[in-house]
Design a protein around this motif. Structure first.
Motif, mmCIF file in Angstrom:
data_model
loop_
_atom_site.group_PDB
_atom_site.id
_atom_site.type_symbol
_atom_site.label_atom_id
_atom_site.label_comp_id
_atom_site.label_asym_id
_atom_site.label_seq_id
_atom_site.Cartn_x
_atom_site.Cartn_y
_atom_site.Cartn_z
ATOM 1 N N GLU A 94 16.223 -33.938 -6.190
ATOM 2 C CA GLU A 94 15.198 -32.906 -6.084
ATOM 3 C C GLU A 94 15.889 -31.554 -5.995
ATOM 4 O OE1 GLU A 94 12.990 -33.590 -2.493
ATOM 5 O OE2 GLU A 94 14.752 -33.579 -1.256
ATOM 6 N N SER A 95 15.127 -30.496 -5.953
ATOM 7 C CA SER A 95 15.714 -29.150 -5.984
ATOM 8 C C SER A 95 16.594 -28.879 -4.762
ATOM 9 C CB SER A 95 14.605 -28.102 -6.064
ATOM 10 O OG SER A 95 13.800 -28.149 -4.898
ATOM 11 N N HIS A 96 17.724 -28.240 -5.025
ATOM 12 C CA HIS A 96 18.665 -27.808 -3.987
ATOM 13 C C HIS A 96 19.219 -26.438 -4.377
ATOM 14 C CE1 HIS A 96 18.733 -32.053 -2.908
ATOM 15 N NE2 HIS A 96 19.429 -31.752 -1.819
ATOM 16 N N GLU A 97 19.398 -25.574 -3.398
ATOM 17 C CA GLU A 97 20.149 -24.348 -3.642
ATOM 18 C C GLU A 97 21.580 -24.759 -3.985
ATOM 19 O OE1 GLU A 97 18.834 -21.250 -3.685
ATOM 20 O OE2 GLU A 97 16.902 -22.205 -3.276
ATOM 21 N N ALA A 98 22.232 -23.996 -4.854
ATOM 22 C CA ALA A 98 23.580 -24.381 -5.279
ATOM 23 C C ALA A 98 24.468 -23.151 -5.400
ATOM 24 C CB ALA A 98 23.517 -25.111 -6.620
ATOM 25 N N VAL A 99 25.702 -23.328 -4.951
ATOM 26 C CA VAL A 99 26.712 -22.288 -5.084
ATOM 27 C C VAL A 99 28.062 -22.975 -5.201
ATOM 28 C CG1 VAL A 99 27.009 -22.001 -2.581
ATOM 29 C CG2 VAL A 99 27.620 -20.136 -4.119
ATOM 30 N N GLY A 100 28.978 -22.402 -5.983
ATOM 31 C CA GLY A 100 30.286 -23.030 -6.073
ATOM 32 C C GLY A 100 31.215 -22.344 -7.048
ATOM 33 N N PHE A 101 32.361 -22.990 -7.224
ATOM 34 C CA PHE A 101 33.444 -22.454 -8.035
ATOM 35 C C PHE A 101 33.993 -23.563 -8.928
ATOM 36 C CE2 PHE A 101 37.984 -21.865 -8.736
ATOM 37 C CZ PHE A 101 38.004 -20.593 -9.297
ATOM 38 N N GLY A 102 34.435 -23.182 -10.109
ATOM 39 C CA GLY A 102 35.007 -24.174 -11.009
ATOM 40 C C GLY A 102 35.980 -23.572 -11.999
ATOM 41 N N THR A 103 36.577 -24.477 -12.778
ATOM 42 C CA THR A 103 37.514 -24.073 -13.817
ATOM 43 C C THR A 103 37.170 -24.782 -15.123
ATOM 44 O OG1 THR A 103 39.086 -25.801 -13.196
ATOM 45 C CG2 THR A 103 39.410 -23.610 -12.219
ATOM 46 N N ILE A 104 37.654 -24.194 -16.209
ATOM 47 C CA ILE A 104 37.511 -24.789 -17.536
ATOM 48 C C ILE A 104 38.887 -24.754 -18.193
ATOM 49 C CG2 ILE A 104 36.405 -24.675 -19.807
ATOM 50 C CD1 ILE A 104 34.164 -22.964 -18.440
ATOM 51 N N PHE A 105 39.396 -25.927 -18.546
ATOM 52 C CA PHE A 105 40.615 -26.062 -19.337
ATOM 53 C C PHE A 105 40.355 -27.166 -20.351
ATOM 54 C CE2 PHE A 105 42.107 -24.494 -15.213
ATOM 55 C CZ PHE A 105 42.822 -23.370 -15.616
ATOM 56 N N TRP A 106 41.034 -27.138 -21.458
ATOM 57 C CA TRP A 106 40.753 -28.091 -22.525
ATOM 58 C C TRP A 106 41.492 -29.404 -22.325
ATOM 59 C CZ3 TRP A 106 38.241 -27.053 -27.527
ATOM 60 C CH2 TRP A 106 37.409 -25.929 -27.453
ATOM 61 N N GLU A 107 40.785 -30.481 -22.670
ATOM 62 C CA GLU A 107 41.358 -31.816 -22.755
ATOM 63 C C GLU A 107 41.247 -32.223 -24.220
ATOM 64 O OE1 GLU A 107 40.508 -36.414 -21.409
ATOM 65 O OE2 GLU A 107 39.100 -34.865 -20.805
ATOM 66 N N GLY A 108 42.374 -32.239 -24.908
ATOM 67 C CA GLY A 108 42.349 -32.549 -26.336
ATOM 68 C C GLY A 108 41.578 -31.490 -27.097
ATOM 69 N N ASP A 109 40.526 -31.918 -27.781
ATOM 70 C CA ASP A 109 39.773 -30.991 -28.636
ATOM 71 C C ASP A 109 38.471 -30.491 -28.003
ATOM 72 O OD1 ASP A 109 38.331 -33.337 -28.707
ATOM 73 O OD2 ASP A 109 38.171 -33.431 -30.893
ATOM 74 N N ARG A 110 38.348 -30.623 -26.658
ATOM 75 C CA ARG A 110 37.106 -30.150 -26.034
ATOM 76 C C ARG A 110 37.365 -29.544 -24.659
ATOM 77 N NH1 ARG A 110 33.713 -32.858 -22.584
ATOM 78 N NH2 ARG A 110 34.653 -34.585 -21.481
#
Length: 144
Positions: free
Chosen positions: A71-87
């Motif tokens: 169900e609905s929840h407030e959300a906050v956070g941090f993340g990263t994006i790096f490639w694995e192979g071709d995606r």
């Protein structure tokens, strides 16, 4: 410890709308914009998602403990994006709150926005970091 030093590049501001999949959307932005390395912040609300809260035991390979936002929840956070192979591969840790209950974990599947969720993505230039399968843990980890 391994590390590289990069510099901030482009900054992308995105709004995810009700019902959209935020993890898939972040991957789409990275693919479309050619973001090979990035860090991001999220703020808003989720009404669905599967996330990991830790391993069952302190051993390798880890067996994840899964939880579900139903169900609905407030959300906050941090993340990263790096490639694995071709995606592009997103790694996000967030806090999800409803009433007096707060849950924290690594969002991995079925991430569905409730009403609106905002993302600020900062490209990292000058690094060659990628995600690669680590045989010892059985997990896809950051490689520098």
């Amino acid at each position: 410890m391994d590390y590289q030093v990069g510099t901030p590049g482009r900054i992308v501001v995105a709004r995810f709308n009700h019902g959209e999949d935020v993890l898939a959307g972040l991957e789409e932005i990275a693919r479309t914009e050619g973001l090979r390395a990035a860090a991001f912040h999220l703020v808003g609300a989720l009404k669905g998602g599967r996330y990991v809260v830790g391993p069952e035991a302190e051993e390798l390979p880890p067996v994840p403990v899964w939880r579900h936002l139903a169900e609905s929840h407030e959300a906050v956070g941090f993340g990263t994006i790096f490639w694995e192979g071709d995606r592009p591969k997103v790694h996000f840790h967030g806090a999800y709150g409803k009433g007096d209950t707060v849950r924290v974990g690594c969002l991995r599947e079925a991430s569905e926005v409730f009403l609106v969720l905002e993302a600020v993505i900062t490209e990292i230039t000058g690094v060659t970091a990628i995600r690669e399968l680590d045989p010892a843990s059985g997990m896809v980890l950051l490689k520098l």
